[in-house]
Scaffold this motif. Sequence first.
Motif, short mmCIF file in Angstrom:
data_model
loop_
_atom_site.label_atom_id
_atom_site.label_comp_id
_atom_site.label_asym_id
_atom_site.label_seq_id
_atom_site.Cartn_x
_atom_site.Cartn_y
_atom_site.Cartn_z
N ALA A 138 0.83 -1.20 0.00
CA ALA A 138 0.00 0.00 0.00
C ALA A 138 0.87 1.26 0.00
O ALA A 138 0.51 2.27 -0.61
N PHE A 139 2.02 1.18 0.67
CA PHE A 139 2.94 2.32 0.70
C PHE A 139 3.46 2.62 -0.72
O PHE A 139 3.51 3.77 -1.14
N ALA A 140 3.79 1.57 -1.45
CA ALA A 140 4.28 1.76 -2.82
C ALA A 140 3.17 2.33 -3.71
O ALA A 140 3.39 3.25 -4.49
N ILE A 141 1.95 1.79 -3.55
CA ILE A 141 0.81 2.31 -4.32
C ILE A 141 0.55 3.77 -3.96
O ILE A 141 0.34 4.63 -4.83
N SER A 142 0.59 4.07 -2.66
CA SER A 142 0.35 5.46 -2.24
C SER A 142 1.46 6.37 -2.76
O SER A 142 1.23 7.54 -3.03
N GLY A 143 2.65 5.81 -2.92
CA GLY A 143 3.75 6.58 -3.50
C GLY A 143 3.43 7.03 -4.92
O GLY A 143 3.70 8.17 -5.29
N ILE A 144 2.79 6.13 -5.69
CA ILE A 144 2.40 6.50 -7.06
C ILE A 144 1.41 7.66 -7.02
O ILE A 144 1.56 8.65 -7.73
N THR A 145 0.40 7.53 -6.15
CA THR A 145 -0.61 8.60 -6.06
C THR A 145 0.02 9.90 -5.56
O THR A 145 -0.25 10.98 -6.09
N PHE A 146 0.84 9.79 -4.51
CA PHE A 146 1.44 10.99 -3.94
C PHE A 146 2.31 11.70 -4.97
O PHE A 146 2.25 12.91 -5.13
N PHE A 147 3.06 10.92 -5.69
CA PHE A 147 3.90 11.48 -6.75
C PHE A 147 3.03 12.22 -7.78
O PHE A 147 3.29 13.37 -8.12
N ALA A 148 1.96 11.54 -8.25
CA ALA A 148 1.11 12.16 -9.28
C ALA A 148 0.43 13.41 -8.74
O ALA A 148 0.33 14.43 -9.41
N SER A 149 0.01 13.33 -7.48
CA SER A 149 -0.69 14.45 -6.85
C SER A 149 0.22 15.67 -6.71
O SER A 149 -0.23 16.81 -6.82
N CYS A 150 1.50 15.43 -6.47
CA CYS A 150 2.47 16.53 -6.35
C CYS A 150 2.95 17.01 -7.72
O CYS A 150 3.28 18.17 -7.90
N TRP A 151 3.01 16.09 -8.65
CA TRP A 151 3.61 16.42 -9.95
C TRP A 151 2.67 17.30 -10.77
O TRP A 151 3.08 18.28 -11.38
N PHE A 152 1.39 16.94 -10.78
CA PHE A 152 0.44 17.65 -11.64
C PHE A 152 -0.27 18.77 -10.90
O PHE A 152 -0.40 18.74 -9.68
N ASN A 153 -0.75 19.75 -11.69
CA ASN A 153 -1.56 20.82 -11.12
C ASN A 153 -3.04 20.64 -11.43
O ASN A 153 -3.87 21.36 -10.92
N LYS A 154 -3.32 19.66 -12.29
CA LYS A 154 -4.71 19.39 -12.65
C LYS A 154 -5.13 18.06 -12.04
O LYS A 154 -4.45 17.05 -12.24
N SER A 155 -6.25 18.07 -11.35
CA SER A 155 -6.73 16.84 -10.69
C SER A 155 -6.92 15.71 -11.69
O SER A 155 -6.64 14.56 -11.39
N GLY A 156 -7.39 16.05 -12.88
CA GLY A 156 -7.68 15.04 -13.88
C GLY A 156 -6.47 14.20 -14.24
O GLY A 156 -6.53 12.97 -14.21
N TYR A 157 -5.35 14.87 -14.51
CA TYR A 157 -4.13 14.14 -14.87
C TYR A 157 -3.67 13.24 -13.73
O TYR A 157 -3.31 12.08 -13.92
N SER A 158 -3.70 13.80 -12.54
CA SER A 158 -3.24 13.05 -11.38
C SER A 158 -4.12 11.82 -11.15
O SER A 158 -3.65 10.73 -10.84
N MET A 159 -5.43 12.01 -11.36
CA MET A 159 -6.37 10.91 -11.16
C MET A 159 -6.11 9.79 -12.16
O MET A 159 -6.14 8.61 -11.80
N ILE A 160 -5.83 10.16 -13.41
CA ILE A 160 -5.59 9.15 -14.44
C ILE A 160 -4.40 8.28 -14.06
O ILE A 160 -4.46 7.05 -14.08
N ILE A 161 -3.30 8.93 -13.64
CA ILE A 161 -2.10 8.18 -13.27
C ILE A 161 -2.35 7.38 -11.99
O ILE A 161 -2.09 6.17 -11.93
N SER A 162 -2.88 8.05 -10.98
CA SER A 162 -2.95 7.40 -9.67
C SER A 162 -3.98 6.28 -9.62
O SER A 162 -3.82 5.32 -8.87
N ALA A 163 -5.03 6.38 -10.41
CA ALA A 163 -5.99 5.28 -10.44
C ALA A 163 -5.61 4.29 -11.54
O ALA A 163 -5.70 3.08 -11.35
N GLY A 164 -5.14 4.81 -12.66
CA GLY A 164 -4.83 3.97 -13.81
C GLY A 164 -3.72 2.98 -13.55
O GLY A 164 -3.85 1.80 -13.91
N VAL A 165 -2.65 3.41 -12.92
CA VAL A 165 -1.50 2.51 -12.73
C VAL A 165 -1.86 1.32 -11.82
O VAL A 165 -1.63 0.17 -12.21
N PRO A 166 -2.45 1.53 -10.65
CA PRO A 166 -2.81 0.37 -9.82
C PRO A 166 -3.82 -0.55 -10.51
O PRO A 166 -3.74 -1.78 -10.37
N VAL A 167 -4.76 0.03 -11.26
CA VAL A 167 -5.72 -0.81 -11.97
C VAL A 167 -4.98 -1.65 -13.02
O VAL A 167 -5.22 -2.85 -13.14
#
Lengths: 300, 250
Positions: B154-183
């Motif tokens: 879960a820590f590794a998965i949350s790392g993906i989300t945290f990274f995307a959440s910090c990297w992008f300024n648009k929620s949409g992009y971050s959501m695609i990466i953070s949900a898309g990769v674990p799926v």
Amino acid sequence: MENVICVKNLTKDYGQTRGVFDVSLEVKKGEVFGFLGPNGAGKTTAIRHLLGFSRPQSGGAEIKGLDCWKYPAMAQRHIGYISGEINYPQNMTGWQFIKEIAKMRGIDLKRAEELCDYFQLKANGELKRMSKGMKQKIALVIAFMHEPEILILDEPTSGLDPLMQAKFCDLIAAEKAKGNTIFMSSHMFEEVEKTCDRVAIIKQGKIIASVIMKDIEHRKDKEFEIRFKSKSDAQSFAKLNYEFTEKNFEKSRVKVLVNDGQINEFLTAVAKYKLEYISEIKFTLEKYFMGFYKQEVQDA
Amino acid sequence: MHNKILSKHILRQSAKGNWKLWTILTGILCFFMVVMAVFAARDVPNHNGRPVMTLLDLYGQMLSNMNIMLIIFAVVVGNKLVVNEIDRGTMSFTLNTPTTRKQIIFSKALFYAGAILAMVVMVGLFGLISGAATGKELPFGRFVAMLLGLFLYAFAISGITFFASCWFNKSGYSMIISAGVPVAFTVFDMLSNIKEFKFLRNLSLNTLFNTGKIIALDNIFWAQFVAMFVIGATLYTIGIIKFLKKDLPL
């Protein structure tokens, strides 16, 4: 007087002439500075640098001698800020949010209550159900409640009704009287005219003019509109050696620029004709601004 | 104040904004732990007279199937904590207090990883209590190792989300990466059961959390744990650095 806001050769290029280019400006303590320009001219970009949200590509910005990018939190202590686009956290009442920010600043709520009264704001409703005007008032309360020395306001009166806009202008005057400094952006001439000591005009990321409001108010050249009883009078008057800005013989009307030094001689000349009326055309900031705007268009 | 690394206000706000989802998801996981224990207590024997599956086996299977709860928490909360506040612009209020960017991001990262750890600890406690209540044997060391694996996953998965959440300024992009990769990881994991797609298991993070290997005490799991920790820690670090250095459109 010391400069409390200082922007030096600030450049941030977002491409396609968006951003700010080599912008320099200084605002002295106690001054009310207006930052005027059309939408997309770079006002918000410049403000983001003052708050330390953006890193300059070259040049920089300082608040009370503190580099805004390197020491944003220290600079922010002196600042009350209203963003141009206000959004609040969901599922909170206005007053809960005001309290939350007060807690983070370590201040009491005395001034916040005063400000709510002043703007006739009942803040205990849900934020998401509030009208634009109410949201704007909440932002005003939050920006002013810690009595900051410097106020940076990005289009602060948008959404306020005329009565509240007038109240806002009074509040700015009161802050100025306390010796606080105000930096406000706007695209509304009237608001800037009423409140500001000095105005800079920005267009496509460049400051194209800077004007002291007193100079506009006390301009030595005044424009008059004269309407004569007859067309022939208008034609004859138009031959005199004055600087005419408009000659409309169909309507027997002329517009003329007269320096204060010429005024008596001018009135004597006018008195020889039969007039419908004479009136001064007030020189406004808008006129001044449009002068620059047109010139820029011609140059381009 | 400005040299402090954490802000109690940010921690409090984060907890206040996310405790409901945490409680619901943790509740579901704990409920399933109890169900597994009850199921094991029925002692369905196979023809050799021994139970088909031990309690540890059941817990292991449940946790590798129900890790979706942790993914949901990670994706929803991870986006809410950082990118949503930037995209909506609400972070401008926080920054117009003596709170620094550093305090904001470290407090949020700590809350985020902490909430996930707390979730795993609760699940562990429920597992132990239900096991004891039903009188089934539960090898403590292997169970703890399984929980540690679950947390690191879960820590590794949350790392993906945290990274995307910090990297992008648009929620949409971050959501695609953070949900898309674990799926995608989960889909790869499922497809890899088919012979032709076996190679896909090498592309899925789920492969690194292998309860079977932990139960069998196959020493490979330690290496997998280290890998998951490194992935998570690296992504958190990149996210934090990006947040500290980037232009905020506030």
